[in-house]
Scaffold this motif. Structure first.
Motif, PDB file in Angstrom:
ATOM      1  N   THR A 430      12.575  11.033  31.860  1.00 29.10           N
ATOM      2  CA  THR A 430      12.124  11.611  33.133  1.00 29.10           C
ATOM      3  C   THR A 430      10.605  11.661  33.074  1.00 29.10           C
ATOM      4  N   ILE A 431       9.934  11.355  34.160  1.00 30.34           N
ATOM      5  CA  ILE A 431       8.475  11.537  34.188  1.00 30.34           C
ATOM      6  C   ILE A 431       8.181  12.754  35.046  1.00 30.34           C
ATOM      7  N   ALA A 432       7.886  13.849  34.366  1.00 31.44           N
ATOM      8  CA  ALA A 432       7.753  15.157  34.999  1.00 31.44           C
ATOM      9  C   ALA A 432       6.296  15.547  35.163  1.00 31.44           C
ATOM     10  N   PRO A 433       6.015  16.554  35.999  1.00 34.04           N
ATOM     11  CA  PRO A 433       4.651  17.086  36.060  1.00 34.04           C
ATOM     12  C   PRO A 433       4.242  17.654  34.703  1.00 34.04           C
ATOM     13  N   THR A 434       3.006  17.454  34.350  1.00 37.84           N
ATOM     14  CA  THR A 434       2.526  17.938  33.046  1.00 37.84           C
ATOM     15  C   THR A 434       1.269  18.782  33.212  1.00 37.84           C
ATOM     16  N   GLY A 435       1.174  19.500  34.337  1.00 39.98           N
ATOM     17  CA  GLY A 435      -0.045  20.228  34.663  1.00 39.98           C
ATOM     18  C   GLY A 435      -0.654  21.014  33.519  1.00 39.98           C
ATOM     19  N   THR A 436       0.020  22.099  33.102  1.00 39.55           N
ATOM     20  CA  THR A 436      -0.542  22.900  32.019  1.00 39.55           C
ATOM     21  C   THR A 436      -0.424  22.194  30.672  1.00 39.55           C
ATOM     22  N   LEU A 437       0.618  21.387  30.491  1.00 44.94           N
ATOM     23  CA  LEU A 437       0.757  20.666  29.217  1.00 44.94           C
ATOM     24  C   LEU A 437      -0.407  19.710  29.004  1.00 44.94           C
ATOM     25  N   SER A 438      -0.841  19.043  30.069  1.00 40.91           N
ATOM     26  CA  SER A 438      -1.952  18.096  29.923  1.00 40.91           C
ATOM     27  C   SER A 438      -3.262  18.825  29.625  1.00 40.91           C
ATOM     28  N   ILE A 439      -3.386  20.078  30.078  1.00 37.25           N
ATOM     29  CA  ILE A 439      -4.560  20.867  29.704  1.00 37.25           C
ATOM     30  C   ILE A 439      -4.522  21.173  28.215  1.00 37.25           C
ATOM     31  N   ILE A 440      -3.354  21.566  27.708  1.00 37.21           N
ATOM     32  CA  ILE A 440      -3.216  21.865  26.280  1.00 37.21           C
ATOM     33  C   ILE A 440      -3.485  20.615  25.444  1.00 37.21           C
ATOM     34  N   ALA A 441      -2.958  19.470  25.893  1.00 39.50           N
ATOM     35  CA  ALA A 441      -3.134  18.218  25.152  1.00 39.50           C
ATOM     36  C   ALA A 441      -4.460  17.541  25.461  1.00 39.50           C
ATOM     37  N   SER A 442      -5.222  18.078  26.397  1.00 37.52           N
ATOM     38  CA  SER A 442      -6.530  17.535  26.790  1.00 37.52           C
ATOM     39  C   SER A 442      -6.419  16.081  27.237  1.00 37.52           C
ATOM     40  N   CYS A 443      -5.531  15.859  28.194  1.00 45.18           N
ATOM     41  CA  CYS A 443      -5.352  14.499  28.709  1.00 45.18           C
ATOM     42  C   CYS A 443      -5.071  14.572  30.200  1.00 45.18           C
ATOM     43  N   SER A 444      -5.015  13.421  30.841  1.00 49.11           N
ATOM     44  CA  SER A 444      -4.710  13.354  32.263  1.00 49.11           C
ATOM     45  C   SER A 444      -3.236  13.673  32.496  1.00 49.11           C
ATOM     46  N   SER A 445      -2.914  14.081  33.725  1.00 52.02           N
ATOM     47  CA  SER A 445      -1.564  14.530  34.051  1.00 52.02           C
ATOM     48  C   SER A 445      -0.619  13.364  34.299  1.00 52.02           C
ATOM     49  N   GLY A 446       0.531  13.392  33.632  1.00 48.07           N
ATOM     50  CA  GLY A 446       1.594  12.436  33.897  1.00 48.07           C
ATOM     51  C   GLY A 446       1.113  11.010  34.003  1.00 48.07           C
ATOM     52  N   ILE A 447       1.554  10.336  35.071  1.00 43.77           N
ATOM     53  CA  ILE A 447       1.083   8.971  35.330  1.00 43.77           C
ATOM     54  C   ILE A 447       0.082   8.953  36.483  1.00 43.77           C
ATOM     55  N   GLU A 448      -0.420  10.133  36.864  1.00 40.95           N
ATOM     56  CA  GLU A 448      -1.369  10.210  37.962  1.00 40.95           C
ATOM     57  C   GLU A 448      -2.735   9.671  37.557  1.00 40.95           C
ATOM     58  N   PRO A 449      -3.463   9.083  38.502  1.00 40.73           N
ATOM     59  CA  PRO A 449      -4.891   8.853  38.268  1.00 40.73           C
ATOM     60  C   PRO A 449      -5.599  10.196  38.260  1.00 40.73           C
ATOM     61  N   LEU A 450      -6.822  10.244  37.755  1.00 45.09           N
ATOM     62  CA  LEU A 450      -7.575  11.488  37.807  1.00 45.09           C
ATOM     63  C   LEU A 450      -7.872  11.854  39.252  1.00 45.09           C
ATOM     64  N   PHE A 451      -7.784  13.153  39.557  1.00 48.11           N
ATOM     65  CA  PHE A 451      -8.171  13.587  40.891  1.00 48.11           C
ATOM     66  C   PHE A 451      -9.684  13.588  41.020  1.00 48.11           C
ATOM     67  N   ALA A 452     -10.378  13.937  39.946  1.00 46.80           N
ATOM     68  CA  ALA A 452     -11.841  13.934  39.935  1.00 46.80           C
ATOM     69  C   ALA A 452     -12.307  13.643  38.516  1.00 46.80           C
ATOM     70  N   LEU A 453     -13.387  12.891  38.376  1.00 45.65           N
ATOM     71  CA  LEU A 453     -13.934  12.570  37.060  1.00 45.65           C
ATOM     72  C   LEU A 453     -14.656  13.754  36.442  1.00 45.65           C
ATOM     73  N   ALA A 454     -15.096  14.673  37.272  1.00 49.60           N
ATOM     74  CA  ALA A 454     -15.756  15.883  36.793  1.00 49.60           C
ATOM     75  C   ALA A 454     -15.510  16.982  37.805  1.00 49.60           C
ATOM     76  N   PHE A 455     -15.433  18.202  37.329  1.00 53.29           N
ATOM     77  CA  PHE A 455     -15.296  19.344  38.227  1.00 53.29           C
ATOM     78  C   PHE A 455     -15.914  20.552  37.550  1.00 53.29           C
TER      79      PHE A 455
END
Length: 745
Positions: A430-455
């Motif tokens: 399954t390809i699930a949302p990884t919102g907080t997990l991707s923050i913990i792993a310091s990576c981009s979310s799921g298979i999404e492109p980045l929403f912003a390169l910097a914020f």
């Protein structure tokens, strides 16, 4: 709970400052006073040890519990794999509920409906999200035999589910999330499509999707009518022109992002256990179709961590195989370790043993490889990567079946009919949302492109820090194009698409979601769906000027490409705008003393919506801004047509006129603050006396106090309801990348 013993040779977790903030806030176990009872290393060891302990049940396991604890710990702390949030939060605790996704049946009776409400509350309290199909409920106006009355229809009962959700705080961390689905051939389908037209009110805890059938899609293509079927009798209730319904569906998605769509017949063709019934619904973000009373635990492999500069194609395929196989073992052990909130769920889960292993860090991997997200090479690589994940997950499940036996329903499954397996798990990917997990792993979310390169995000006492994608920043440094002012400019715009002074190869590789065409978003989703058992969580982000025709094309293309569903989000389509890139148009500002010159509304404005409890009910106050300053106010309370709503609307209109006429916030607050009413309530240690007083309270908090309390902080930034930082909309859900808040659990 005591801190577990940590072997001295186990390394500390590799965590960014942001990951530490999110873990401390949401995942570390705390005592009654809110003080941490474990550190980061202890948390990961708690999870690893609890899950690995299940291996002791199996004589044929190649691991000792101690060895597997070490392997699981290293797997997570290296950022190569993380399980879903309930596993991190609840493993080794008294709660012990480790799954994220549940689907509950809603039967066509009062007992059945309110059993589902009760069961959903139990699941939300344990940290899970719930999906429902309301398609079994008889339509509005249908006769109810037991009473001689008439039914109120699915939408009315959805409001009861929503209210129950509002009252239950999940595990002390976040509110529950729901998916509501209705078949397109249900007689109440038009009312369902429109049911979230009033923003932020009666169904704010629901995502909704329309279940489209093959028959309906063919009718759309051929411009035919189709039948609406009364679910309690099977009789034809009416007919509708399919293209009219599809157009209505598209229009509502253009306006607000809801409803999404799910292709129900396609989902059921991939149902591995059809003898147990049809799949009716999915989890809240749509990527996990489940049978009634089924649950699924999810996890994600970080593809960015598998980059290998020495490999021919930049990917360590051997490490990918090792990580996938170990992750499948982890997720299968989670099934045994979890304590489910209902006996019906426990029985169904252990009968089918579904797991959902997915990926995250896809955009980061492409950055590291120098491959543009919107390229044929990226699509080819997506196909190759997910094919490998699927193949290795199935191989691992087959090995576990040899060690432990197949899932109990295997003999009657579709796998047995074609001599595949035996497998330990009815589904593995399954390809699930990884919102907080991707923050913990310091990576981009799921298979999404980045929403912003910097914020920019809050760090402490109002200070803001510009956070930049590390691979983008590294590429700029190598090109000798990096500067602090550039980073601030990128944080403001989000994208470098129009920055022609930057090297062309950097601009081509480092694309963001709004730089990518809708067709390429969908083609990427389809490439991963091709090798995924369940479904793919992905959002097609659209610019604000996208048309209804654009969304019509997206929905049609999703069907043609073999996707199981799709979610769209048009920038600025909600008054409580999430995260937007770009700057608002220039507005002519009045000169001092020219209050009669009312500023014209620009084509695009952004803002936030704040809920405030008043003595007359929940007030939803939307404030839109221009150049970081309040520009207009919309106040909503109660139902349209009621006198209290009229008064709230009048206050909003007059405040908006004052703001657009150049009157300062301080003067407006001075006039409104303290106006009394017949009902008062306490909110955030302050007495709110009336609707005008509540409007003044929000304006003061947002724009006048030195330290903003509660939901909002920082001018011009639409707010996370917990830390006030910006939200992004991706993978079908709202996420704060500063504190890890997510609306969908």
């Amino acid at each position: 709970m005591t801190q577990p013993d940590v072997p001295a040779d186990l390394p500390e977790p590799v965590l960014t400052d942001n990951a530490r903030v999110v873990l401390a806030k949401r995942y570390l176990r705390k005592d009654a006073e809110g003080n941490p009872m474990e550190d980061f290393r202890g948390m990961f060891l708690r999870v690893a040890g609890t899950v690995a302990a299940e291996e002791a049940k199996y004589e044929n396991s190649p691991y000792t519990v101690e060895d597997l604890t070490r392997e699981f710990y290293l797997l997570m702390t290296s950022g190569r794999f993380l399980p879903n949030s309930p596993t991190l939060m609840n493993a080794g605790t008294d709660l012990g509920q480790l799954a994220a996704c549940f689907v509950l049946p809603v039967e066509d009776s009062m007992d059945g409906i309110f059993d589902a409400v009760k069961h959903a509350a139990m699941i939300h309290k344990s940290g899970g999200g719930t999906g429902f199909s309301f398609s079994r409920l008889r339509h509005e106006g249908a006769r109810v035999g037991s009473t001689g009355g008439v039914a109120s229809g699915p939408v009315s009962f959805m409001k009861i589910f929503n209210t129950a959700t509002e009252q239950v705080k999940q595990g002390g961390t976040r509110r529950g999330a729901n998916m509501g689905i209705l078949r397109v051939d249900h007689p109440d389908i038009l009312k369902f499509i429109e049911c979230k037209s009033s923003e932020g009110t009666e169904l704010n805890n629901f995502n909704i999707s329309v279940a489209l059938t093959e028959r309906f899609m063919q009718a759309v293509e051929n411009d035919e009518e189709y039948e609406l079927i009364a679910p309690h009798t099977g009789a034809v209730k009416d007919t509708l022109r399919a293209r009219d319904v599809f157009t209505r569906l598209v229009r509502k998605a253009w306006e607000s992002g809801d409803p999404g769509i799910v292709f129900l017949d396609r989902v059921n063709r991939d149902n591995p256990t059809p003898e147990q019934g049809e799949i009716e619904s999915t989890n809240p973000c749509g990527e996990q179709p489940l049978l009634p009373y089924e649950a699924c635990n999810l996890g994600s492999v970080n593809l960015a961590a598998l980059y290998d500069a020495e490999a021919d194609d930049g990917i360590d395929w051997e490490e990918l195989r090792r990580v996938v196989r170990l992750s499948v073992r982890f997720l299968d052990d989670v099934i045994d370790a979890s304590r489910y909130p209902l006996s019906e769920i426990d029985e169904k889960v252990r009968r089918n043993r579904k797991i959902g292993l997915g990926v995250m860090g896809w955009a980061d991997l492409l950055f590291r490889l120098g491959v543009p997200y919107d390229s044929r090479e990226a699509l080819r690589l997506a196909d190759k990567v997910m094919e490998a994940v699927q193949a290795e997950s199935k191989a691992a499940s087959k090995e576990l079946a040899q060690e432990r036996g197949p899932f109990p329903a295997y003999d009657s499954s579709s796998y047995a009919q074609i001599n595949l397996g035996p497998y330990r798990n009815a589904t593995t990917t399954t390809i699930a949302p990884t919102g907080t997990l991707s923050i913990i792993a310091s990576c981009s979310s799921g298979i999404e492109p980045l929403f912003a390169l910097a914020f920019s995000r809050n760090v402490m006492d109002g200070e803001r820090l510009v956070e930049v994608n590390p691979y983008f920043e590294d590429a700029l440094r190598r090109a000798e194009a990096h500067s602090r002012s550039l980073m601030e400019d990128v944080a403001k715009k989000g994208t470098i698409h129009a920055m022609e002074h930057l090297p062309e190869d950097i601009r081509r590789v480092f694309v963001t979601s709004h730089d990518i065409s809708p067709e390429m978003h969908l083609k990427m989703q389809a490439a991963f769906q091709k090798h995924t058992d369940n479904a793919v969580s992905k959002t097609v982000n659209l610019p604000s000027d996208a048309t209804e025709e654009d969304i019509h094309h997206i929905y049609t293309l999703a069907y043609e490409l073999g996707c199981k569903g799709v979610t769209v989000y048009r920038d600025g389509s909600l008054s409580g705008q999430v995260l937007c890139t770009g700057e608002p148009g220039e507005v002519e500002k009045p000169k001092l003393g020219e209050a009669s010159r009312v500023m014209q509304r620009p084509e695009m404005v952004y803002g936030f919506t704040r809920k405030v409890r008043t003595g007359l009910g929940e007030l939803y106050l939307t404030i839109n801004e221009v150049d970081g300053k309040p520009f207009e106010v919309f106040a909503t309370i109660g139902k349209s047509g009621h006198s209290i709503m009229a008064k709230a609307e009048a206050v909003g209109r007059l405040v908006s006129l004052a703001l657009r006429s150049g009157i300062g916030v301080e003067e407006i607050v001075k006039q409104l603050e303290g106006i009394g009413g017949e009902y008062t309530v306490f909110a955030k240690k302050r007495l709110l006396k009336s609707i005008p007083d509540a409007v003044a309270y929000v304006l003061r908090q947002r724009y006048m106090d030195d330290m903003n309390a509660g939901n909002d902080s920082g001018l011009g930034k639409p707010g996370c309801p917990e830390c006030g930082d910006t939200l992004v909309f991706e993978e079908g859900c709202h996420l704060c990348r500063s504190c890890g808040y997510t609306k969908c659990g």
